[in-house]
Design an enzyme around this catalytic site. Structure first.
Site, PDB file in Angstrom:
ATOM      1  N   GLU A   1      63.306 -41.905 -74.400  1.00 55.34           N
ATOM      2  CA  GLU A   1      64.686 -41.651 -73.993  1.00 55.34           C
ATOM      3  C   GLU A   1      65.036 -42.560 -72.825  1.00 55.34           C
ATOM      4  O   GLU A   1      64.299 -42.638 -71.844  1.00 55.34           O
ATOM      5  CB  GLU A   1      64.858 -40.207 -73.536  1.00 55.34           C
ATOM      6  CG  GLU A   1      64.852 -39.169 -74.636  1.00 55.34           C
ATOM      7  CD  GLU A   1      65.054 -37.767 -74.060  1.00 55.34           C
ATOM      8  OE1 GLU A   1      66.118 -37.179 -74.303  1.00 55.34           O
ATOM      9  OE2 GLU A   1      64.145 -37.268 -73.376  1.00 55.34           O
ATOM     10  N   GLY A  33      63.340 -29.486 -70.701  1.00 55.93           N
ATOM     11  CA  GLY A  33      62.901 -30.641 -69.933  1.00 55.93           C
ATOM     12  C   GLY A  33      62.097 -31.597 -70.794  1.00 55.93           C
ATOM     13  O   GLY A  33      62.238 -31.620 -72.020  1.00 55.93           O
ATOM     14  N   SER A  34      61.237 -32.358 -70.179  1.00 56.08           N
ATOM     15  CA  SER A  34      60.511 -33.406 -70.890  1.00 56.08           C
ATOM     16  C   SER A  34      59.388 -32.832 -71.749  1.00 56.08           C
ATOM     17  O   SER A  34      58.860 -31.753 -71.477  1.00 56.08           O
ATOM     18  CB  SER A  34      59.917 -34.406 -69.892  1.00 56.08           C
ATOM     19  OG  SER A  34      58.844 -33.815 -69.176  1.00 56.08           O
ATOM     20  N   CYS A  86      70.326 -33.950 -73.302  1.00 54.82           N
ATOM     21  CA  CYS A  86      69.121 -33.764 -74.122  1.00 54.82           C
ATOM     22  C   CYS A  86      69.253 -34.438 -75.484  1.00 54.82           C
ATOM     23  O   CYS A  86      68.261 -34.864 -76.067  1.00 54.82           O
ATOM     24  CB  CYS A  86      68.850 -32.277 -74.323  1.00 54.82           C
ATOM     25  SG  CYS A  86      68.767 -31.321 -72.800  1.00 54.82           S
ATOM     26  N   LYS A 108      64.334 -20.758 -62.201  1.00 55.60           N
ATOM     27  CA  LYS A 108      63.822 -21.893 -61.450  1.00 55.60           C
ATOM     28  C   LYS A 108      64.687 -23.103 -61.777  1.00 55.60           C
ATOM     29  O   LYS A 108      64.461 -23.793 -62.758  1.00 55.60           O
ATOM     30  CB  LYS A 108      62.349 -22.160 -61.807  1.00 55.60           C
ATOM     31  CG  LYS A 108      61.537 -22.845 -60.696  1.00 55.60           C
ATOM     32  CD  LYS A 108      61.973 -24.278 -60.435  1.00 55.60           C
ATOM     33  CE  LYS A 108      61.625 -25.200 -61.581  1.00 55.60           C
ATOM     34  NZ  LYS A 108      62.113 -26.598 -61.330  1.00 55.60           N
ATOM     35  N   PRO A 109      65.738 -23.360 -60.963  1.00 55.67           N
ATOM     36  CA  PRO A 109      66.567 -24.542 -61.211  1.00 55.67           C
ATOM     37  C   PRO A 109      65.832 -25.816 -60.828  1.00 55.67           C
ATOM     38  O   PRO A 109      64.845 -25.789 -60.083  1.00 55.67           O
ATOM     39  CB  PRO A 109      67.775 -24.314 -60.293  1.00 55.67           C
ATOM     40  CG  PRO A 109      67.235 -23.482 -59.170  1.00 55.67           C
ATOM     41  CD  PRO A 109      66.181 -22.598 -59.785  1.00 55.67           C
ATOM     42  N   ALA A 110      66.320 -26.945 -61.318  1.00 54.45           N
ATOM     43  CA  ALA A 110      65.754 -28.234 -60.924  1.00 54.45           C
ATOM     44  C   ALA A 110      66.004 -28.470 -59.438  1.00 54.45           C
ATOM     45  O   ALA A 110      67.040 -28.066 -58.888  1.00 54.45           O
ATOM     46  CB  ALA A 110      66.382 -29.355 -61.748  1.00 54.45           C
ATOM     47  N   GLU A 128      62.591 -26.460 -75.182  1.00 55.33           N
ATOM     48  CA  GLU A 128      63.591 -27.441 -75.643  1.00 55.33           C
ATOM     49  C   GLU A 128      63.286 -28.720 -74.896  1.00 55.33           C
ATOM     50  O   GLU A 128      63.634 -28.874 -73.728  1.00 55.33           O
ATOM     51  CB  GLU A 128      65.003 -26.913 -75.367  1.00 55.33           C
ATOM     52  CG  GLU A 128      66.093 -27.716 -76.056  1.00 55.33           C
ATOM     53  CD  GLU A 128      66.809 -28.640 -75.111  1.00 55.33           C
ATOM     54  OE1 GLU A 128      66.518 -29.862 -75.188  1.00 55.33           O
ATOM     55  OE2 GLU A 128      67.639 -28.187 -74.316  1.00 55.33           O
ATOM     56  N   LEU A 129      62.607 -29.640 -75.604  1.00 55.00           N
ATOM     57  CA  LEU A 129      61.992 -30.781 -74.941  1.00 55.00           C
ATOM     58  C   LEU A 129      62.701 -32.092 -75.288  1.00 55.00           C
ATOM     59  O   LEU A 129      63.833 -32.093 -75.739  1.00 55.00           O
ATOM     60  CB  LEU A 129      60.506 -30.823 -75.308  1.00 55.00           C
ATOM     61  CG  LEU A 129      59.739 -29.518 -75.051  1.00 55.00           C
ATOM     62  CD1 LEU A 129      58.296 -29.641 -75.496  1.00 55.00           C
ATOM     63  CD2 LEU A 129      59.834 -29.105 -73.595  1.00 55.00           C
TER      64      LEU A 129
END
Length: 493
Positions: free
Chosen positions: A395, A241-242, A297, A186-188, A263-264
């Site tokens: 961020e 992602g977030s 990231c 599932k790409p962005a 991995e946030l």
């Protein structure tokens, strides 16, 4: 003049504008579509399917059916397919980089670097596929023998972000395929074309029907995400992602207790000590802060400088950043491209204005670039940063450099650790003993010493605290897609 539009692609079939399910290029069942936009010009460059839960369920079913055979393939077979995919990425690096630049905005030089980096994970996990070992366990009961072996988990959902749409797919999928898992990607929504191009190459590399599936969506991402989280045929989900979205996915996956890799968000400190070489500190900071226009990231979000070198560092950094060219990623000599979407510009401006409100001094930039159509922001440097400011807690994800001052090593460590996330950190010092002390004291998953990069295919990537759990890359990466099975044997008779 170099390549600057999708019409310049040498291999035209790398531009795909449909989803990929069970080895077929398909439209959404609903017939809906969405546009992919070049962030440097705001021009539409492609239209792709707006897929939903129905399409996602079909992709999962295809992956599940394919898993029944793929899990029985040998490690050598899977390694050979991954190596062929790696070779194809490098062969078509120019086309892949152009697609990436046009949908993401990063420069062609950075895009080529990402393609090389992405391919390295395929080569790395090709090797790891043949290093999946079990063990013989020493027993207390001499009438028994115990051994363990590893097996693939099953269908794996791989959710990639827009900032590294190629590398984050290969880092996840390379490990999954090496382990023997089948996949749903599932790409962005902002950057689906790079992912679809990778599906073309993976298919050419020989992966069987149904092993790879790609769902594209922008507005129905919540619906697609829920299907991936709740469908019981999915046994593993990996997301970059977030932190906010990662928590939502974890909640949705709890019902079926899926194995997760998350991995946030990060808020990476970049700590410059008085004994640092000024040139080393400046160049490392530029790489850590301005790569991908500040949208990585592990972007250096809080630049913490010891008081003895603070002013000289600020001056040298300002001088160096003034030399960097801002513009469209396909233009020669550009170092900083546009931000990927409008929300990023709005967030960066909110951080800049907030810093000014609390006494921050802008010494470079400070706003959007006049006369440029896309999502461009002036490289910005702000002195006199303080803990009350938004950048301390969030961020920025933009070329905005906030300079914090600290007095002692202990204070620098305390400032760095004073946040809820812990993905990466950077330190610049000429003291070996200090580099060890500070690295061990920082509450993060990765530390760069005297450099501005934190990732390599052979190094595990991931964080602590609210930056998530699990590791990608390194020998640990493949373990995320494996389960250990024990076999106990009675030898008494």
């Amino acid at each position: 003049m170099g390549a600057s539009s999708l019409s310049d692609l040498k291999r035209k079939d790398l531009l795909q504008t449909k989803g990929y399910i069970n080895a077929e290029w398909v439209d959404a069942k609903s017939g809906k579509t969405f546009n992919v936009v070049d962030p440097a010009t705001l021009d539409k460059i492609a239209t792709v399917p707006e897929m939903g839960a129905v399409d996602t369920a079909l992709a999962i079913e295809a992956a599940y059916e394919a898993f029944q055979a793929f899990k029985k393939t040998s490690a050598r077979e899977r390694a050979r397919m991954l190596r062929r995919w790696n070779d194809l990425c490098l062969l078509h690096i120019d086309d892949l980089a152009l697609i990436l630049t046009l949908e993401n905005g990063k420069t062609l030089a950075e895009a080529k670097g990402e393609v090389t980096y992405a391919a390295s994970f395929l080569e790395w996990f090709a090797g790891e596929a043949e290093r999946i070992h079990g063990e013989v366990v020493p027993v207390a009961n001499q009438n028994q023998r115990i051994l363990t072996f590893k097996q693939p988990l099953g269908v794996s959902a791989c959710l990639a972000p827009w900032n590294f749409p190629i590398a984050m797919i290969t880092r996840k999928v390379g490990a999954a395929l090496a382990a023997g898992c089948t996949t749903v990607w599932k790409p962005a929504g902002e950057t689906p074309l790079s992912c679809l191009a990778q599906a073309v190459l993976a298919q050419q590399a020989g992966f069987p029907k149904g092993v790879i599936n790609v769902i594209t969506t922008l507005d129905q991402v919540a619906e697609v995400g829920k299907e991936l989280c709740t469908n019981k045929l999915i046994k593993k989900l990996s997301f970059t992602g977030s932190t906010r979205v990662g928590k939502l996915l974890a909640q949705e996956c709890a019902g079926s207790l899926k194995k997760l890799s998350l991995e946030l968000g990060g808020n990476s400190p970049f700590i410059v000590f008085d004994d640092a070489k000024l040139e080393t500190a400046v160049e490392a900071c530029i790489l850590a802060k301005l790569r991908n226009s500040g949208q990585t990231c592990v972007t250096a979000n809080r630049i913490m400088v010891q008081q003895g070198i603070y002013d000289s560092f600020a001056e040298a950094l300002t001088k160096r950043i003034k030399e960097l060219k801002v513009g469209k990623g396909t233009e020669e000599g550009v170092f900083i491209g546009p931000l990927t979407h409008e929300r990023a510009v709005e967030k960066a401006m909110s951080h800049i204005n907030d810093a000014k409100k609390y006494g921050g001094q802008i010494i470079l930039g400070g706003g959007p670039i006049d006369g440029m159509k896309g999502y461009f922001l002036q490289p910005t440097i702000i002195k006199n940063m303080s803990k009350e400011m938004l950048t301390t807690r969030e961020e920025t994800f933009a070329p905005v450099v906030g300079l914090y001052k600290f007095k002692t090593e202990e204070e620098g460590i305390q400032m760095a650790n004073d946040c809820d996330v812990g993905l990466g950190a950077f330190i610049v010092t000429e003291s070996i003993s200090r580099s060890w002390r500070v690295t061990e004291a920082l509450e993060v998953g990765m530390v760069g010493v005297n450099l501005g990069l934190l990732s390599a295919c052979e190094s595990p990537f991931g964080g602590v605290k609210e930056s998530g759990y699990g590791r990608e890359g390194g020998r640990q990466g493949i373990e995320e897609y494996l389960t250990t099975k024990s076999m106990l044997i009675n030898i008494a008779n």
